[in-house]
Write a protein that holds these residues in place. Structure first.
Motif: not given
Ligand code: ADP
Ligand code: MG
Length: 477
Positions: A196-198, A208-216, A224-225, A246-247
């Motif tokens: 989860n990155v913000s 801040g609003n976070r975005c979740e990058v799945k399944n690394l 990199k992501a 977002q996901t």
């Protein structure tokens, strides 16, 4: 404007149990697709799940290592969603009352310790595996993984960089390996994380609003992501926009994240208490019993190597990255008191042997007593260090049934302390180089090293260096 990155992780750890979370199907990695499934893992009507006790024990072991609070009463919930690799139509997980809450883990980033808080840990089961690109336009499904026991570790948003994420994943992998609860192998998917990155202005006291990058499933991809995601979010904010929650999916081939779904069309998982499983009710005595059997933790072992065995911090680090070398060292240290020599032998010979042969340390054909004998031969000056490392060790590997002393004897590797023999070697070295003798005698005392080397060559490494040095000085005047 300077921005700060804020990251929280959801780490999935696949447990190294024999069987699945709620039935007796094997979880052996690498079996033929769809051979490890039963009516229970497929959730057929009339079947009932039953909790794998090992999964619970492993969760408690991890909780004790992280200082989490253990919920003596914890419950399972159904998380409902439809997907081809989830034949039951739901996943059994823990939502309302997870097994562990809180705790923390210390990581070292650029030499500095930092504590990352754990939000909670819960037990759940994995879904099956879909393969979309092996036979276009078809998708394949392997249900062997369906029902595999997982622990999900959810951290607080305490991480501030990809380097910290890397450190946390590495430390967590080391911990689960020491605890014997998972092989922690990211390539085989035994450990993966959602990031989860913000971003926020440096110094801000809000998130801040976070975005979740799945399944690394590799640290390189995670790094990199995160880098891509941070740049993407900064661009949006700089342009006066707001980051939409977002996901995301990360594509390693392009290095780009793309939306899977937005907050608006987020899944409604319709969680409800799992009706087929009773609440887990634990006693303090059960927890105490698991605590009593806890393996040593990496930090404790490292400390022990430094204080009890006086190893350098550097060697202690090398030997404790993985649990096997650490355990091997502790066992070897019972057979010898030359701890430094034991560490050197491991680092320079035994660990490389294991790596080259692709075998675990336990497969080394030599006993701790034999290794201790090898060390003693060097320490007592019977075999030179160089012959021991260059010749004797491999000879021992080739003939493990023979003693080290015997091998040194029959191969003529025992260091000579015979005065006559040694004088002869010294004599040879000196008569061969009259120019160098003159140079030495007119003040170039550094040439003693050259003569030492010559004597060692002539004696094939068998001369005792201390005696040679003494004889050379006498003879050269
Ligand atoms: P949800 O319940 O919607 O899944 P959580 O509050 O459980 O959200 O958080 C899930 C993960 O997201 C946790 O690892 C948490 O640390 C992380 N997280 C929450 N807020 C942020 C944020 N603003 N930036 C980065 N990570 C965050
Ligand atoms: Mg969550």
């Amino acid at each position: 404007m300077t921005y700060e990155t804020v990251i929280g992780l959801e780490i999935h750890v696949q447990l190294s149990t024999q069987s699945k979370a709620f039935c007796s199907d094997s979880i052996q990695f690498g079996s033929a697709p769809n051979t490890q499934v039963s009516a229970i893992s497929l959730g057929h009507p009339g079947t009932l799940p039953r909790l794998n006790k090992q999964q619970l024990d492993y969760a408690i072991r991890l909780a004790l290592a992280l200082g989490s609070k253990i919920n003596l009463r914890n419950t399972f919930d159904r998380k409902n969603y439809f997907y081809a690799d989830l034949p039951k139509g739901y996943q059994i997980t823990q939502d309302a009352q997870p097994v562990c809450v809180g705790g923390e883990i210390e990581v070292i980033v650029e030499g500095k310790p930092k504590k990352i808080r754990i939000h909670h840990i819960h037990m759940e089961e994995d879904a099956g595996k879909s393969m979309h690109d092996s036979d276009d336009p078809y998708s394949y499904i392997d249900l062997n993984r369906a029902g595999t026991p997982l622990l999900e570790i959810v951290t607080e948003p305490d991480l501030r960089s990809a380097a910290e994420v890397d450190a946390l994943m590495t430390t967590m992998r080391q911990l689960v390996r020491y605890l014997n609860i998972s092989d922690g192998n990211m390539q085989e998917g035994s450990m993966r994380c959602d990031c989860n990155v913000s971003i926020r202005p440096l110094g801000a006291d809000y998130y801040g609003n976070r975005c979740e990058v799945k399944n690394l499933n590799s640290m390189r991809y995670a790094r990199k992501a995160i880098q891509y995601e941070v740049q993407r979010q900064i661009k949006i904010v700089e342009a006066g926009g707001t980051v939409a929650q977002q996901t995301l999916n990360f594509d390693p081939s392009t290095g780009v994240t793309t939306p899977l779904r937005s907050k608006e069309d987020a899944h409604d998982y319709r969680y409800f208490p799992e009706p087929d499983l009773p609440p887990v009710v634990l006693t303090e005595a059960q927890v105490a019993a698991i605590k009593k059997e806890m393996p040593d933790l990496p930090k404790e072992v490292r400390q022990q190597l430094v204080t009890e065995y006086q190893l350098s911090e550097y060697n202690a680090d090398l030997l404790t990255v993985e649990p096997e070398p650490a355990r091997f060292f502790l066992a070897l240290a019972k057979a010898t008191t030359s701890y430094d020599a034991a560490a050197n032998l491991m680092i320079n010979k035994i660990l490389p042997w294991s790596k080259e042969e692709g075998k675990p340390l336990t497969a080394l054909p030599l006993s701790y007593a034999q290794l201790a004998e090898f060390i003693a031969l060097i320490e007592e000056g019977k075999v030179s260090n160089s012959i021991a490392y260059q010749e004797l060790f491999s000879a021992m590997l080739n003939a493990p049934e023979q003693s080290a002393a015997n091998l040194a004897q029959v191969n003529n590797w025992l260091q000579s302390d015979d005065e006559d023999e040694m004088s002869n070697w010294v004599e040879t070295a000196i008569t061969d180089f009259p120019d160098k003798v003159k140079a030495y005698q007119s003040g170039k005392k550094g040439l003693i090293g050259f003569f030492m080397g010559e004597v060692m060559k002539v004696s094939k490494g068998k001369a005792d260096p201390k005696k040679v040095n003494q004889l050379l000085r006498e003879r050269l005047g």
